[in-house]
Design a protein around this motif. Structure first.
Motif, PDB file in Angstrom:
ATOM      1  N   THR A  89     -48.149  37.794  -4.582  1.00 31.52           N
ATOM      2  CA  THR A  89     -48.166  36.783  -5.627  1.00 31.52           C
ATOM      3  C   THR A  89     -47.003  37.081  -6.574  1.00 31.52           C
ATOM      4  N   PRO A  90     -46.590  36.104  -7.378  1.00 34.97           N
ATOM      5  CA  PRO A  90     -45.494  36.368  -8.318  1.00 34.97           C
ATOM      6  C   PRO A  90     -45.777  37.572  -9.228  1.00 34.97           C
ATOM      7  N   GLU A  91     -47.055  37.786  -9.529  1.00 33.25           N
ATOM      8  CA  GLU A  91     -47.424  38.884 -10.433  1.00 33.25           C
ATOM      9  C   GLU A  91     -47.343  40.263  -9.781  1.00 33.25           C
ATOM     10  N   ASN A  92     -47.463  40.346  -8.461  1.00 33.83           N
ATOM     11  CA  ASN A  92     -47.459  41.676  -7.833  1.00 33.83           C
ATOM     12  C   ASN A  92     -46.341  41.849  -6.808  1.00 33.83           C
ATOM     13  N   HIS A  93     -45.299  41.039  -6.901  1.00 33.54           N
ATOM     14  CA  HIS A  93     -44.181  41.153  -5.964  1.00 33.54           C
ATOM     15  C   HIS A  93     -43.465  42.484  -6.196  1.00 33.54           C
ATOM     16  N   PRO A 129     -39.340  41.660  -7.709  1.00 30.72           N
ATOM     17  CA  PRO A 129     -39.350  40.341  -8.355  1.00 30.72           C
ATOM     18  C   PRO A 129     -37.996  39.627  -8.321  1.00 30.72           C
ATOM     19  N   THR A 157     -40.923  32.066  -5.864  1.00 28.95           N
ATOM     20  CA  THR A 157     -41.373  31.886  -7.240  1.00 28.95           C
ATOM     21  C   THR A 157     -40.278  31.263  -8.080  1.00 28.95           C
TER      22      THR A 157
END
Length: 105
Positions: A84-88, A91, A97
């Protein structure tokens, strides 16, 4: 371009494992795996199907058979994401994302 993530090698949960995607529009398969460089293997493959300069051979482990079959049957979860964007883990390399955020503007 939109690729559906189908799955990764279940024997290798780290971020450097083989994986399978399907092009959501064409149904084409994309495989990430170890590039085959063994000249004997390449010669064997070339004897049945000529390898062009623009082509490569990728090895996927047998443990991924179920994932490959899921892709072939088309019964994988659409729009699945591994991260998910939060746990990539990287980033700055998360193209999806960035693209989704740009489309929201």
């Amino acid at each position: 371009m939109a690729l559906d993530f189908v799955g990764v090698d279940p024997a290798n949960p780290d971020d450097d494992c083989p994986a399978v995607w399907v092009d959501s529009e064409s149904g084409d398969f994309y495989f990430q795996g170890e590039s085959v460089t063994d000249p004997d293997v390449l010669a064997w493959i070339n004897s049945d199907s000529r390898l062009k300069e623009t082509e490569s051979v990728v090895r996927l482990p047998a443990a991924m058979a179920q994932i490959i079959m899921e892709a072939a049957r088309g019964d994988y979860e659409r729009d699945r994401r591994r991260f998910t964007p939060e746990n990539h883990p990287r980033p700055a390399e998360d193209v999806r994302t960035r693209r989704e955020q740009a489309e929201l503007r």
